[in-house]
Design an enzyme around this catalytic site. Sequence first.
Site, PDB file in Angstrom:
ATOM      1  N   GLU A  65       0.834  -1.213   0.000  1.00  0.00           N
ATOM      2  CA  GLU A  65       0.000   0.000   0.000  1.00  0.00           C
ATOM      3  C   GLU A  65       0.867   1.262   0.000  1.00  0.00           C
ATOM      4  O   GLU A  65       0.566   2.237  -0.697  1.00  0.00           O
ATOM      5  CB  GLU A  65      -0.914   0.031   1.239  1.00  0.00           C
ATOM      6  N   CYS A  93      -2.418  -3.124   7.579  1.00  0.00           N
ATOM      7  CA  CYS A  93      -1.820  -3.022   8.914  1.00  0.00           C
ATOM      8  C   CYS A  93      -2.013  -1.586   9.414  1.00  0.00           C
ATOM      9  O   CYS A  93      -2.455  -0.719   8.653  1.00  0.00           O
ATOM     10  CB  CYS A  93      -0.335  -3.389   8.829  1.00  0.00           C
TER      11      CYS A  93
END
Lengths: 161, 161
Positions: A65, A93
């Site tokens: 990401e 996360c």
Amino acid sequence: MNYTKAQPVFRRGDEIFMKEALRYADFAFRRGEVPVGAVIVRGNEIISRGYNRREFGKNALFHAEISAIDKACKKLGGWRLVGCDMYVTLEPCPMCAGAIINSRIENLYFGAYDLKNGCFGSLMNMAEYPFTSKPFVHGGIMEKECSQKLSEFFAILRKKH
Amino acid sequence: MNYTKAQPVFRRGDEIFMKEALRYADFAFRRGEVPVGAVIVRGNEIISRGYNRREFGKNALFHAEISAIDKACKKLGGWRLVGCDMYVTLEPCPMCAGAIINSRIENLYFGAYDLKNGCFGSLMNMAEYPFTSKPFVHGGIMEKECSQKLSEFFAILRKKH
């Protein structure tokens, strides 16, 4: 599919973009990294792609990401990724969830749930906190394919050790 | 001082390192960026420094803490910043709090509290969740000096607009 926030906005291309994220997860797989891939989309255009390369890159920041957000900011010339959506094969996360919030991504589509680290519904739900901007979160997109890739990877890893 | 986790470990050099973080916050200030500075320390050695340059750098990832973690990983040649502590002038946002958790930083010392975005005690407390590794968090170190710098910056900004 599982919505962790109200008012989900769905698009027809979901599978196409998640398949592209899975293709990038494969790049990570072949390099011995936990297979996670991400794609950032605006309208029907793919703006950027990324995959996890934390081990090979020797850097805690090199998640799929973060890589995709970095490239998208460079490409679009600003830190606000307004009108952009992200497709990622695994629930983000805390670091990546925060980066998605900070960069003003509008819709987040993720595949597999991450019970140990997932911050959009599993371990915690960042979308519940009053940040200035928050994405609409859509979890479980092509969940089976995304989970399977992770299971395969960890099965190989266990055999090796 | 305010402990958001049990067993805080304090060191004598706290002020020296926070002053260095404040010096880096000044680099941001002079460039018209929200003045936040960060320093990563191992033992008595400064490993890396960073400051916020999100506007000038046109990138959502360019926070002080991310910059310092990126440099520290490159310098130490791995993603685990074991034995490293971070000093930062402002309580970390969700992205930076997550990056601190992911990079295995041991102690986090921050100055000013951030009621709107702070993720180690203000808006939420990430140290409360069962991540594999979590830092010991010590908030309010040289809080007055750190807050003052931010207040000065926003006062100038308000005058301009």
